[in-house]
Design a protein around this motif. Structure first.
Motif, PDB file in Angstrom:
ATOM      1  N   GLY A  83       0.968  -1.261  -0.121  1.00 49.71           N
ATOM      2  CA  GLY A  83       0.065   0.044   0.004  1.00 49.71           C
ATOM      3  C   GLY A  83       0.936   1.255  -0.056  1.00 49.71           C
ATOM      4  N   LEU A  84       1.875   1.343   1.000  1.00 49.93           N
ATOM      5  CA  LEU A  84       3.030   2.392   0.970  1.00 49.93           C
ATOM      6  C   LEU A  84       3.329   2.694  -0.543  1.00 49.93           C
ATOM      7  CD1 LEU A  84       3.848   4.538   3.001  1.00 49.93           C
ATOM      8  CD2 LEU A  84       5.787   2.920   3.243  1.00 49.93           C
ATOM      9  N   SER A  85       4.001   1.493  -1.254  1.00 50.03           N
ATOM     10  CA  SER A  85       4.616   2.135  -2.344  1.00 50.03           C
ATOM     11  C   SER A  85       3.524   2.543  -3.402  1.00 50.03           C
ATOM     12  CB  SER A  85       5.095   0.621  -3.114  1.00 50.03           C
ATOM     13  OG  SER A  85       4.388  -0.282  -3.164  1.00 50.03           O
ATOM     14  N   ILE A  86       2.520   1.993  -3.345  1.00 51.76           N
ATOM     15  CA  ILE A  86       1.444   2.850  -4.129  1.00 51.76           C
ATOM     16  C   ILE A  86       1.277   4.301  -4.073  1.00 51.76           C
ATOM     17  CG2 ILE A  86      -1.065   2.894  -4.844  1.00 51.76           C
ATOM     18  CD1 ILE A  86      -1.057  -0.210  -4.545  1.00 51.76           C
ATOM     19  N   LEU A  87       1.380   4.606  -2.603  1.00 56.37           N
ATOM     20  CA  LEU A  87       1.104   6.039  -2.357  1.00 56.37           C
ATOM     21  C   LEU A  87       2.277   6.891  -2.732  1.00 56.37           C
ATOM     22  CD1 LEU A  87      -0.712   6.289   1.039  1.00 56.37           C
ATOM     23  CD2 LEU A  87      -1.866   6.484  -1.249  1.00 56.37           C
ATOM     24  N   LEU A  88       3.446   6.272  -2.348  1.00 63.10           N
ATOM     25  CA  LEU A  88       4.790   6.946  -2.410  1.00 63.10           C
ATOM     26  C   LEU A  88       4.915   7.226  -4.260  1.00 63.10           C
ATOM     27  CD1 LEU A  88       7.001   5.873   0.227  1.00 63.10           C
ATOM     28  CD2 LEU A  88       5.685   7.836   0.194  1.00 63.10           C
ATOM     29  N   SER A  89       4.806   6.207  -4.752  1.00 62.91           N
ATOM     30  CA  SER A  89       5.271   6.237  -6.258  1.00 62.91           C
ATOM     31  C   SER A  89       4.364   5.586  -7.205  1.00 62.91           C
ATOM     32  CB  SER A  89       6.816   5.551  -6.405  1.00 62.91           C
ATOM     33  OG  SER A  89       6.311   3.981  -5.989  1.00 62.91           O
ATOM     34  N   GLY A  90       3.211   5.224  -6.931  1.00 58.29           N
ATOM     35  CA  GLY A  90       2.240   4.630  -7.863  1.00 58.29           C
ATOM     36  C   GLY A  90       2.785   3.434  -8.236  1.00 58.29           C
ATOM     37  N   LEU A  91       3.676   2.759  -7.644  1.00 58.21           N
ATOM     38  CA  LEU A  91       4.284   1.434  -7.915  1.00 58.21           C
ATOM     39  C   LEU A  91       3.608   0.338  -7.144  1.00 58.21           C
ATOM     40  CD1 LEU A  91       6.565  -0.173  -9.299  1.00 58.21           C
ATOM     41  CD2 LEU A  91       7.907   0.403  -7.448  1.00 58.21           C
ATOM     42  N   ALA A  92       3.055  -0.711  -7.958  1.00 60.53           N
ATOM     43  CA  ALA A  92       2.770  -1.914  -7.284  1.00 60.53           C
ATOM     44  C   ALA A  92       3.917  -3.113  -7.602  1.00 60.53           C
ATOM     45  CB  ALA A  92       1.539  -2.391  -7.773  1.00 60.53           C
ATOM     46  N   PRO A  93       4.527  -3.433  -6.372  1.00 56.44           N
ATOM     47  CA  PRO A  93       5.912  -4.306  -6.668  1.00 56.44           C
ATOM     48  C   PRO A  93       5.706  -5.610  -6.687  1.00 56.44           C
ATOM     49  CG  PRO A  93       5.322  -3.822  -4.212  1.00 56.44           C
ATOM     50  CD  PRO A  93       4.370  -3.089  -4.894  1.00 56.44           C
ATOM     51  N   ALA A  94       4.414  -6.290  -6.560  1.00 58.19           N
ATOM     52  CA  ALA A  94       4.443  -7.679  -6.717  1.00 58.19           C
ATOM     53  C   ALA A  94       3.071  -7.982  -7.097  1.00 58.19           C
ATOM     54  CB  ALA A  94       4.614  -8.265  -5.340  1.00 58.19           C
ATOM     55  N   ARG A  95       2.865  -9.483  -7.766  1.00 62.99           N
ATOM     56  CA  ARG A  95       1.652  -9.593  -8.291  1.00 62.99           C
ATOM     57  C   ARG A  95       0.883 -10.168  -6.897  1.00 62.99           C
ATOM     58  NH1 ARG A  95       1.662 -11.844 -13.694  1.00 62.99           N
ATOM     59  NH2 ARG A  95      -0.019 -13.506 -12.656  1.00 62.99           N
ATOM     60  N   LEU A  96      -0.468 -10.515  -7.032  1.00 67.34           N
ATOM     61  CA  LEU A  96      -1.112 -10.670  -5.878  1.00 67.34           C
ATOM     62  C   LEU A  96      -1.825 -12.179  -6.111  1.00 67.34           C
ATOM     63  CD1 LEU A  96      -3.130  -7.604  -4.941  1.00 67.34           C
ATOM     64  CD2 LEU A  96      -0.933  -8.571  -3.823  1.00 67.34           C
ATOM     65  N   ASP A  97      -0.685 -13.118  -6.241  1.00 67.12           N
ATOM     66  CA  ASP A  97      -1.074 -14.250  -6.780  1.00 67.12           C
ATOM     67  C   ASP A  97      -1.224 -15.320  -5.727  1.00 67.12           C
ATOM     68  OD1 ASP A  97       1.496 -14.654  -6.586  1.00 67.12           O
ATOM     69  OD2 ASP A  97       1.931 -15.356  -8.629  1.00 67.12           O
ATOM     70  N   GLU A  98      -1.156 -14.956  -4.617  1.00 68.68           N
ATOM     71  CA  GLU A  98      -1.095 -15.856  -3.295  1.00 68.68           C
ATOM     72  C   GLU A  98      -2.466 -16.658  -3.306  1.00 68.68           C
ATOM     73  OE1 GLU A  98      -2.191 -13.208   0.224  1.00 68.68           O
ATOM     74  OE2 GLU A  98      -0.728 -12.233  -1.143  1.00 68.68           O
ATOM     75  N   HIS A  99      -3.429 -16.327  -3.978  1.00 61.68           N
ATOM     76  CA  HIS A  99      -4.709 -17.208  -3.939  1.00 61.68           C
ATOM     77  C   HIS A  99      -4.968 -17.911  -4.933  1.00 61.68           C
ATOM     78  CE1 HIS A  99      -5.959 -15.118  -0.544  1.00 61.68           C
ATOM     79  NE2 HIS A  99      -5.782 -13.751  -0.894  1.00 61.68           N
ATOM     80  N   GLY A 100      -3.958 -18.210  -5.681  1.00 63.68           N
ATOM     81  CA  GLY A 100      -4.197 -19.175  -6.908  1.00 63.68           C
ATOM     82  C   GLY A 100      -5.012 -18.878  -7.762  1.00 63.68           C
ATOM     83  N   PRO A 101      -5.970 -19.802  -8.400  1.00 66.86           N
ATOM     84  CA  PRO A 101      -6.904 -19.306  -9.540  1.00 66.86           C
ATOM     85  C   PRO A 101      -8.048 -18.272  -9.295  1.00 66.86           C
ATOM     86  CG  PRO A 101      -7.509 -21.475  -8.506  1.00 66.86           C
ATOM     87  CD  PRO A 101      -6.146 -20.955  -7.871  1.00 66.86           C
ATOM     88  N   GLY A 102      -8.356 -18.008  -8.192  1.00 65.45           N
ATOM     89  CA  GLY A 102      -9.238 -17.063  -8.010  1.00 65.45           C
ATOM     90  C   GLY A 102      -8.859 -15.935  -7.048  1.00 65.45           C
ATOM     91  N   ILE A 103      -9.549 -14.660  -7.262  1.00 62.34           N
ATOM     92  CA  ILE A 103      -8.937 -13.700  -6.212  1.00 62.34           C
ATOM     93  C   ILE A 103     -10.021 -13.438  -5.308  1.00 62.34           C
ATOM     94  CG2 ILE A 103      -8.789 -10.919  -5.941  1.00 62.34           C
ATOM     95  CD1 ILE A 103      -6.395 -12.291  -7.410  1.00 62.34           C
ATOM     96  N   TYR A 104      -9.589 -13.536  -3.667  1.00 66.87           N
ATOM     97  CA  TYR A 104     -10.556 -13.201  -2.729  1.00 66.87           C
ATOM     98  C   TYR A 104     -10.818 -12.111  -2.187  1.00 66.87           C
ATOM     99  CZ  TYR A 104     -10.627 -18.416  -2.383  1.00 66.87           C
ATOM    100  OH  TYR A 104     -10.744 -20.017  -2.733  1.00 66.87           O
ATOM    101  N   THR A 105     -11.910 -11.582  -2.238  1.00 69.39           N
ATOM    102  CA  THR A 105     -12.129 -10.386  -1.598  1.00 69.39           C
ATOM    103  C   THR A 105     -13.523 -10.288  -0.874  1.00 69.39           C
ATOM    104  OG1 THR A 105     -13.675  -9.628  -3.547  1.00 69.39           O
ATOM    105  CG2 THR A 105     -11.454  -9.222  -3.896  1.00 69.39           C
ATOM    106  N   THR A 106     -13.921  -9.255  -0.260  1.00 71.12           N
ATOM    107  CA  THR A 106     -14.918  -9.150   0.696  1.00 71.12           C
ATOM    108  C   THR A 106     -15.770  -8.025   0.350  1.00 71.12           C
ATOM    109  OG1 THR A 106     -15.664  -9.147   2.985  1.00 71.12           O
ATOM    110  CG2 THR A 106     -13.346  -8.479   2.526  1.00 71.12           C
ATOM    111  N   PRO A 107     -17.093  -8.209   0.652  1.00 70.88           N
ATOM    112  CA  PRO A 107     -17.933  -6.813   0.428  1.00 70.88           C
ATOM    113  C   PRO A 107     -18.098  -6.272   2.010  1.00 70.88           C
ATOM    114  CG  PRO A 107     -19.447  -8.869   1.155  1.00 70.88           C
ATOM    115  CD  PRO A 107     -18.052  -9.109   0.618  1.00 70.88           C
ATOM    116  N   SER A 108     -17.278  -6.584   2.996  1.00 73.27           N
ATOM    117  CA  SER A 108     -17.051  -6.173   4.366  1.00 73.27           C
ATOM    118  C   SER A 108     -15.648  -5.275   4.593  1.00 73.27           C
ATOM    119  CB  SER A 108     -17.402  -7.219   5.476  1.00 73.27           C
ATOM    120  OG  SER A 108     -16.884  -6.570   6.831  1.00 73.27           O
ATOM    121  N   ILE A 109     -15.515  -4.145   4.741  1.00 68.50           N
ATOM    122  CA  ILE A 109     -14.094  -3.606   4.775  1.00 68.50           C
ATOM    123  C   ILE A 109     -13.814  -3.998   6.409  1.00 68.50           C
ATOM    124  CG2 ILE A 109     -14.961  -1.282   5.654  1.00 68.50           C
ATOM    125  CD1 ILE A 109     -12.400  -0.418   3.816  1.00 68.50           C
TER     126      ILE A 109
END
Ligand SMILES: [Zn+2]
Length: 267
Positions: free
Chosen positions: A88-114
């Motif tokens: 998150g910090l790197s996005i704010l500081l430089s607009g740069l995402a350093p890594a792929r978010l592939d830890e979840h395998g074939p699907g991306i897990y999200t939630t409607p609840s913050i």
């Protein structure tokens, strides 16, 4: 071989650097006196079959995603994905995402609840100590980052929480524990690939929560203690020692702090 890998990863970084841009028009602070609503938002926009509640206590830095934003995401629902501090910090500081978010395998897990996304198992808690971060935050403050996403409702499967909370606590009064985790099929695509027209999950912003006290002392975090919380630093990223948090929690006879942005809400 090693060289090959290095070159590849650099190329990937450069690609993201060009793609993630903060759009100042989408900047929001959520809470009374700022951007605030109660219940499911009814503003005429089609966000699919799922409700969108005010993420009170959070600030959004919006990404520039698509010029036809409303058209592109018609029928797509808003969900969240807790993330690591450095990401998150790197996005704010430089607009740069350093890594792929592939830890979840074939699907991306999200939630409607913050509230669920902010659990320290997902959204690392960081106490600001010094140095790089001090231009953005004050020393001693706590920071968490959660990605705001849009998911394609037809590619999204709704399921129960996976922290094994079960009946021990209500995570978020707005959602049953049984429908609080969503898995979206990505068809091999990347969560941060904004420009791919076939993407089924798109990150639309970075949600940031800054608190003067540990976020585990917030009212909306009290389910952690009966639901899931542990001292294993590879499981719950508390930012402080587990015993230190427990000491703080019980020091004031279980005093609960209110996020500054929540002030004015009667509970
Ligand atoms: Zn844990």
């Amino acid at each position: 071989m090693l060289m090959d890998k290095k070159i590849k990863s650099r190329r990937r970084k450069v690609k993201f650097r060009e793609e993630i841009k903060i759009d100042p028009r989408g900047h929001r602070i959520y809470g009374p006196g700022h951007t605030y609503w109660t219940g499911s938002l009814r503003d005429g926009r089609d966000r699919g079959p799922y409700p969108y509640y005010c993420p009170v206590g959070w600030e959004r830095y919006a990404f520039h995603v698509n010029d036809n934003y409303d058209e592109k995401f018609k029928g797509w629902s808003i969900s969240y994905h807790g993330t690591k501090f450095t990401y998150g910090l790197s996005i704010l500081l430089s607009g740069l995402a350093p890594a792929r978010l592939d830890e979840h395998g074939p699907g991306i897990y999200t939630t409607p609840s913050i509230i669920y996304a902010a659990h320290p198992r997902y959204a690392e808690i960081k106490r600001i100590e010094s140095s790089d971060e001090k231009n953005l935050y004050k020393i001693g403050q706590y920071v968490q980052y959660v990605l705001e996403c849009r998911v394609h409702p037809n590619k999204t499967k709704v399921g129960p929480e996976t922290l094994l909370v079960r009946g021990k606590a209500t995570i978020d009064p707005n959602f049953s524990n049984n429908v609080i985790e969503w898995a979206t099929k990505t068809q091999g695509n990347d969560i941060v690939n904004f420009n791919d027209p076939n993407s089924t999950v798109v990150c639309t912003g970075l949600m940031v929560r800054v608190t003067d006290n540990h976020p585990g002392l917030l009212r909306e975090s009290q389910w952690w203690y009966s639901g899931h919380l542990c001292g294993d630093k590879t499981c719950c990223f508390l930012g402080v020692d587990y015993n230190e948090l427990m000491k703080q929690k019980f020091k004031g006879y279980g005093m609960i702090y209110t996020n500054k942005l929540n002030e004015g809400i009667s509970t």
